[in-house]
Write a protein that holds these residues in place. Structure first.
Motif, PDB file in Angstrom:
ATOM      1  N   GLU A 187       0.790  -1.131  -0.204  1.00  0.00           N
ATOM      2  CA  GLU A 187      -0.132   0.028  -0.223  1.00  0.00           C
ATOM      3  C   GLU A 187       0.748   1.217  -0.049  1.00  0.00           C
ATOM      4  OE1 GLU A 187      -2.339  -0.701   3.438  1.00  0.00           O
ATOM      5  OE2 GLU A 187      -3.908  -1.666   2.408  1.00  0.00           O
ATOM      6  N   LYS A 188       1.968   1.155   0.568  1.00  0.00           N
ATOM      7  CA  LYS A 188       2.981   2.469   0.596  1.00  0.00           C
ATOM      8  C   LYS A 188       3.453   2.704  -0.607  1.00  0.00           C
ATOM      9  CE  LYS A 188       5.082   2.080   5.374  1.00  0.00           C
ATOM     10  NZ  LYS A 188       6.187   2.005   6.194  1.00  0.00           N
ATOM     11  N   ALA A 189       3.677   1.542  -1.261  1.00  0.00           N
ATOM     12  CA  ALA A 189       4.250   1.820  -2.844  1.00  0.00           C
ATOM     13  C   ALA A 189       3.232   2.302  -3.604  1.00  0.00           C
ATOM     14  CB  ALA A 189       5.166   0.801  -3.376  1.00  0.00           C
ATOM     15  N   LEU A 190       2.097   1.955  -3.587  1.00  0.00           N
ATOM     16  CA  LEU A 190       0.975   2.157  -4.430  1.00  0.00           C
ATOM     17  C   LEU A 190       0.704   3.529  -4.197  1.00  0.00           C
ATOM     18  CD1 LEU A 190      -1.515   1.744  -6.244  1.00  0.00           C
ATOM     19  CD2 LEU A 190      -2.720   0.989  -4.228  1.00  0.00           C
ATOM     20  N   LEU A 191       0.557   4.028  -3.023  1.00  0.00           N
ATOM     21  CA  LEU A 191       0.100   5.461  -2.606  1.00  0.00           C
ATOM     22  C   LEU A 191       1.040   6.383  -3.204  1.00  0.00           C
ATOM     23  CD1 LEU A 191      -2.907   6.009  -1.644  1.00  0.00           C
ATOM     24  CD2 LEU A 191      -1.628   6.801   0.542  1.00  0.00           C
ATOM     25  N   ALA A 192       2.197   6.041  -2.818  1.00  0.00           N
ATOM     26  CA  ALA A 192       3.410   7.057  -3.236  1.00  0.00           C
ATOM     27  C   ALA A 192       3.384   7.188  -4.699  1.00  0.00           C
ATOM     28  CB  ALA A 192       4.621   6.314  -2.636  1.00  0.00           C
ATOM     29  N   CYS A 193       3.230   5.876  -5.516  1.00  0.00           N
ATOM     30  CA  CYS A 193       3.443   6.203  -6.809  1.00  0.00           C
ATOM     31  C   CYS A 193       2.321   7.111  -7.490  1.00  0.00           C
ATOM     32  CB  CYS A 193       3.440   4.696  -7.587  1.00  0.00           C
ATOM     33  SG  CYS A 193       3.802   4.800  -9.264  1.00  0.00           S
ATOM     34  N   MET A 194       1.185   6.754  -6.826  1.00  0.00           N
ATOM     35  CA  MET A 194      -0.117   7.591  -7.267  1.00  0.00           C
ATOM     36  C   MET A 194       0.123   8.810  -7.332  1.00  0.00           C
ATOM     37  SD  MET A 194      -3.297   5.180  -6.001  1.00  0.00           S
ATOM     38  CE  MET A 194      -4.576   6.166  -6.518  1.00  0.00           C
ATOM     39  N   ALA A 195       0.653   9.301  -5.878  1.00  0.00           N
ATOM     40  CA  ALA A 195       0.880  10.840  -5.456  1.00  0.00           C
ATOM     41  C   ALA A 195       1.796  11.346  -6.613  1.00  0.00           C
ATOM     42  CB  ALA A 195       1.166  10.956  -4.301  1.00  0.00           C
ATOM     43  N   TYR A 196       3.082  10.666  -6.835  1.00  0.00           N
ATOM     44  CA  TYR A 196       4.090  11.042  -7.869  1.00  0.00           C
ATOM     45  C   TYR A 196       3.475  11.221  -9.162  1.00  0.00           C
ATOM     46  CZ  TYR A 196       8.294  10.589 -10.908  1.00  0.00           C
ATOM     47  OH  TYR A 196       8.936  10.832 -11.959  1.00  0.00           O
ATOM     48  N   LEU A 231     -10.023   2.919 -10.774  1.00  0.00           N
ATOM     49  CA  LEU A 231     -10.321   2.200  -9.482  1.00  0.00           C
ATOM     50  C   LEU A 231     -10.459   2.989  -8.197  1.00  0.00           C
ATOM     51  CD1 LEU A 231      -9.327  -0.757  -8.606  1.00  0.00           C
ATOM     52  CD2 LEU A 231      -7.021   0.055  -8.047  1.00  0.00           C
ATOM     53  N   GLY A 232     -11.435   2.510  -7.543  1.00  0.00           N
ATOM     54  CA  GLY A 232     -12.054   3.283  -6.294  1.00  0.00           C
ATOM     55  C   GLY A 232     -11.345   3.440  -5.009  1.00  0.00           C
ATOM     56  N   PHE A 233     -11.472   4.445  -4.292  1.00  0.00           N
ATOM     57  CA  PHE A 233     -11.191   4.305  -2.863  1.00  0.00           C
ATOM     58  C   PHE A 233     -12.247   3.942  -2.069  1.00  0.00           C
ATOM     59  CE2 PHE A 233      -7.918   7.355  -4.761  1.00  0.00           C
ATOM     60  CZ  PHE A 233      -7.022   7.314  -4.110  1.00  0.00           C
ATOM     61  N   ILE A 234     -12.041   2.813  -1.481  1.00  0.00           N
ATOM     62  CA  ILE A 234     -13.062   2.192  -0.674  1.00  0.00           C
ATOM     63  C   ILE A 234     -13.240   2.050   0.780  1.00  0.00           C
ATOM     64  CG2 ILE A 234     -13.765   0.545  -2.607  1.00  0.00           C
ATOM     65  CD1 ILE A 234     -12.028  -1.429  -0.983  1.00  0.00           C
ATOM     66  N   GLY A 235     -12.373   3.142   1.270  1.00  0.00           N
ATOM     67  CA  GLY A 235     -12.202   3.402   2.541  1.00  0.00           C
ATOM     68  C   GLY A 235     -11.475   2.768   3.451  1.00  0.00           C
ATOM     69  N   ASN A 236     -11.319   3.071   4.839  1.00  0.00           N
ATOM     70  CA  ASN A 236     -10.145   2.489   5.571  1.00  0.00           C
ATOM     71  C   ASN A 236     -10.562   1.424   6.213  1.00  0.00           C
ATOM     72  OD1 ASN A 236      -8.555   4.792   4.975  1.00  0.00           O
ATOM     73  ND2 ASN A 236      -9.652   6.085   6.772  1.00  0.00           N
ATOM     74  N   GLU A 237     -12.020   0.629   6.261  1.00  0.00           N
ATOM     75  CA  GLU A 237     -12.386  -0.152   7.028  1.00  0.00           C
ATOM     76  C   GLU A 237     -11.996  -1.603   6.177  1.00  0.00           C
ATOM     77  OE1 GLU A 237     -15.647   1.434   4.518  1.00  0.00           O
ATOM     78  OE2 GLU A 237     -14.157   2.145   5.678  1.00  0.00           O
ATOM     79  N   ILE A 247      -8.800   0.510  -3.412  1.00  0.00           N
ATOM     80  CA  ILE A 247      -7.810   1.217  -2.696  1.00  0.00           C
ATOM     81  C   ILE A 247      -8.363   1.366  -1.306  1.00  0.00           C
ATOM     82  CG2 ILE A 247      -6.227   3.250  -2.502  1.00  0.00           C
ATOM     83  CD1 ILE A 247      -6.862   3.408  -5.731  1.00  0.00           C
ATOM     84  N   ALA A 248      -7.795   0.942  -0.272  1.00  0.00           N
ATOM     85  CA  ALA A 248      -8.290   0.859   1.014  1.00  0.00           C
ATOM     86  C   ALA A 248      -8.102   2.247   1.801  1.00  0.00           C
ATOM     87  CB  ALA A 248      -7.640  -0.271   1.676  1.00  0.00           C
ATOM     88  N   PHE A 249      -7.969   3.202   1.204  1.00  0.00           N
ATOM     89  CA  PHE A 249      -8.014   4.476   1.894  1.00  0.00           C
ATOM     90  C   PHE A 249      -9.134   5.453   1.427  1.00  0.00           C
ATOM     91  CE2 PHE A 249      -3.561   3.041   1.332  1.00  0.00           C
ATOM     92  CZ  PHE A 249      -3.308   2.990   2.376  1.00  0.00           C
TER      93      PHE A 249
END
Length: 286
Positions: free
Chosen positions: A128-137, A184-190, A198-200
């Motif tokens: 998840e770290k790599a995914l979110l960092a790459c998306m932000a980049y 691809l959707g953000f589906i929340g933290n739960e 994406i679990a955020f």
């Protein structure tokens, strides 16, 4: 480019998580949904493939019920299975995108020859770290290039689309030759282990991207207080680590990005002992 990306995501079993189309290059973050491809009927595989490429006479006979012998049917099904695999293959997705754009550009410019500088490069995002960092980049490309100053102005990026809900509000489906497939959707933290999502929180992500973009300056090292952004806490990032990733993701990390455990597993699957960049990632992806 954006329309073609959307069209291909509606054909392939590959979800688009993030994109940025710049003046001379583009970035894509995708999720290969092999489970979806395996669930398609043979007829559905043909319907999707034939939106891109010509039919094979043998498959055409099978579809029309004219294939009578077992040998004909078996051969036709083997071709369809090959198509199924290609419809979940990143290389075929990129081929369908790059060839189309190259032919269109050469036609408009009335010229021939290579349009793209070379073959695409890819990285495996292992956690998840790599995914979110790459998306932000990826989403911050226009801001890093000083083309715009806010996410709301960053046209031709997934962050812009998400912020403005472009897929559902701007596009008129009746005017498009294909059904628009959402990002691809953000589906929340739960949801800790989602099958496809994406679990955020989308709001947390957009706030983080916008704040990161504002912090990136050539004359000053940016910093985000991890106490201000709960998403960084969920990921286990400190502000300095996040800024380093947001600015240098495409330069420092190459074949795969993730924790040491995930990198080790990836190396084993690839038949290697070590993945380039593994040492640099040790301090960040702990």
């Amino acid at each position: 480019m954006v329309d073609r990306i959307r069209f291909l995501s509606s054909v392939f079993s590959i979800e688009v998580a993030a994109y940025a189309v710049m003046s001379n290059h583009y970035h894509l973050v995708v999720y290969v949904n092999e489970q979806e491809a395996n669930s398609w009927s043979n007829e559905e595989v043909c319907r999707r493939w034939l939106q891109l490429y010509a039919n094979k006479p043998l498959v055409e006979r099978w579809l029309s019920g004219e294939a009578k012998t077992n040998a004909e049917k078996t051969a036709a099904l083997e071709i369809i299975e090959k198509w199924r695999g290609r419809l979940s293959d990143i290389s075929w997705l990129m081929r369908s995108l790059n060839e189309y754009i190259a032919r269109k550009a050469n036609k408009e410019d009335n010229c021939q020859g290579r349009f793209w500088e070379g073959r695409f490069k890819s990285q495996a995002l292992l956690d998840e770290k790599a995914l979110l960092a790459c998306m932000a980049y990826v989403d911050l490309n226009p801001i890093r290039a000083k083309m715009v100053s806010t996410v709301q102005e960053s046209e031709y990026t997934s962050a812009y689309e998400r912020a403005h809900d472009k897929a559902s509000k701007k596009d008129n489906p009746s005017l498009l030759p294909f059904k628009v497939k959402p990002l691809l959707g953000f589906i929340g933290n739960e949801h800790k282990s989602p099958p496809c999502g994406i679990a955020f929180s989308l709001l947390d992500y957009l706030e983080l991207v916008e704040a990161t973009g504002k912090a990136i300056r050539e004359d000053k090292r940016g910093y985000i207080d991890e106490n201000t952004y709960p998403l960084l806490q969920q990921l286990g990032f400190c502000g300095d680590d996040w800024m380093d990733l947001a600015q240098h993701f495409g330069k420092k990390y190459h074949r795969a990005v993730g924790s040491l455990a995930e990198l080790s597993l990836f190396a084993q699957r690839m038949g290697k002992k070590w993945i380039a960049g593994q040492r640099e990632q040790q301090a960040i992806f702990h």
